[in-house]
Design a protein around this motif. Structure first.
Motif, short mmCIF file in Angstrom:
data_model
loop_
_atom_site.label_atom_id
_atom_site.label_comp_id
_atom_site.label_asym_id
_atom_site.label_seq_id
_atom_site.Cartn_x
_atom_site.Cartn_y
_atom_site.Cartn_z
N GLY A 1 6.78 -2.98 4.93
CA GLY A 1 5.82 -3.43 5.93
C GLY A 1 4.74 -4.30 5.32
O GLY A 1 4.38 -5.36 5.86
N LEU A 2 4.21 -3.87 4.18
CA LEU A 2 3.20 -4.67 3.49
C LEU A 2 3.78 -6.00 3.01
O LEU A 2 3.07 -7.01 3.01
N ALA A 3 5.04 -6.00 2.62
CA ALA A 3 5.68 -7.25 2.19
C ALA A 3 5.79 -8.23 3.36
O ALA A 3 5.61 -9.44 3.18
N LEU A 4 6.09 -7.72 4.56
CA LEU A 4 6.13 -8.59 5.73
C LEU A 4 4.75 -9.16 6.05
O LEU A 4 4.61 -10.35 6.36
N ILE A 5 3.73 -8.31 5.98
CA ILE A 5 2.37 -8.78 6.22
C ILE A 5 1.97 -9.81 5.17
O ILE A 5 1.38 -10.84 5.48
N THR A 6 2.33 -9.54 3.92
CA THR A 6 2.01 -10.46 2.84
C THR A 6 2.75 -11.79 3.02
O THR A 6 2.20 -12.85 2.71
N ALA A 7 3.98 -11.74 3.52
CA ALA A 7 4.72 -12.98 3.78
C ALA A 7 4.01 -13.81 4.83
O ALA A 7 3.88 -15.04 4.69
N GLN B 1 1.78 -13.57 -5.61
CA GLN B 1 1.83 -12.54 -6.65
C GLN B 1 2.00 -11.15 -6.04
O GLN B 1 2.73 -10.30 -6.58
N MET B 2 1.34 -10.91 -4.90
CA MET B 2 1.51 -9.62 -4.22
C MET B 2 2.95 -9.45 -3.74
O MET B 2 3.53 -8.37 -3.87
N GLN B 3 3.50 -10.51 -3.19
CA GLN B 3 4.89 -10.48 -2.71
C GLN B 3 5.85 -10.20 -3.86
O GLN B 3 6.76 -9.37 -3.74
N VAL B 4 5.65 -10.86 -4.98
CA VAL B 4 6.50 -10.65 -6.15
C VAL B 4 6.39 -9.21 -6.64
O VAL B 4 7.39 -8.58 -6.97
N ALA B 5 5.17 -8.69 -6.68
CA ALA B 5 4.98 -7.31 -7.14
C ALA B 5 5.68 -6.31 -6.23
O ALA B 5 6.33 -5.37 -6.71
#
Length: 122
Positions: A49-55, A86-90
């Protein structure tokens, strides 16, 4: 029959026995699905979910960066874009590490079962 032939036959028999197990683990989705069912499934869903928000943040920052009129705005949105990437990569790295942990745990359990069967005998 000499010892070399016996070793070769034993190795061939082992390959035939393990081949179905190795074929079963092919493909990304066969490795990815177990992390959604494991003990860390809540964290996996949260990180996804956080990855979608970060995208979304990443695309928005990129759009703002390329449409900014002033240099200060471009610097701000450029830094936001870099941080979002960087957040997405992490997060994706963590998901793949979790996938590898799950796969490794499954293989260790198979080895454990094989050792128990070896100790008990046929």
């Amino acid at each position: 029959m000499n010892i070399d032939d016996q070793i070769t036959q034993a190795l061939n028999a082992e390959v035939k026995r393990l081949e179905p197990l190795l074929i079963d683990n092919k493909g990304l989705f066969n490795r990815l699905l177990p992390i959604y069912r494991g003990g860390m499934r809540r964290w996996v869903w949260l990180v996804n979910g956080l990855a979608l928000i970060t995208a979304g943040l990443m695309f928005w920052s990129g759009f703002e960066f390329f449409t900014a009129q002033q240099t200060e705005q471009q610097i701000f949105w450029g830094i936001c874009l870099i941080v979002a990437v960087q957040m997405q990569v992490a997060m994706k790295n963590w998901l793949f590490m979790e996938m590898n942990r799950s796969s490794l745990l499954r293989e260790l359990k198979r080895i454990e079962i094989a050792l128990i069967q070896l100790v008990k005998g046929p």
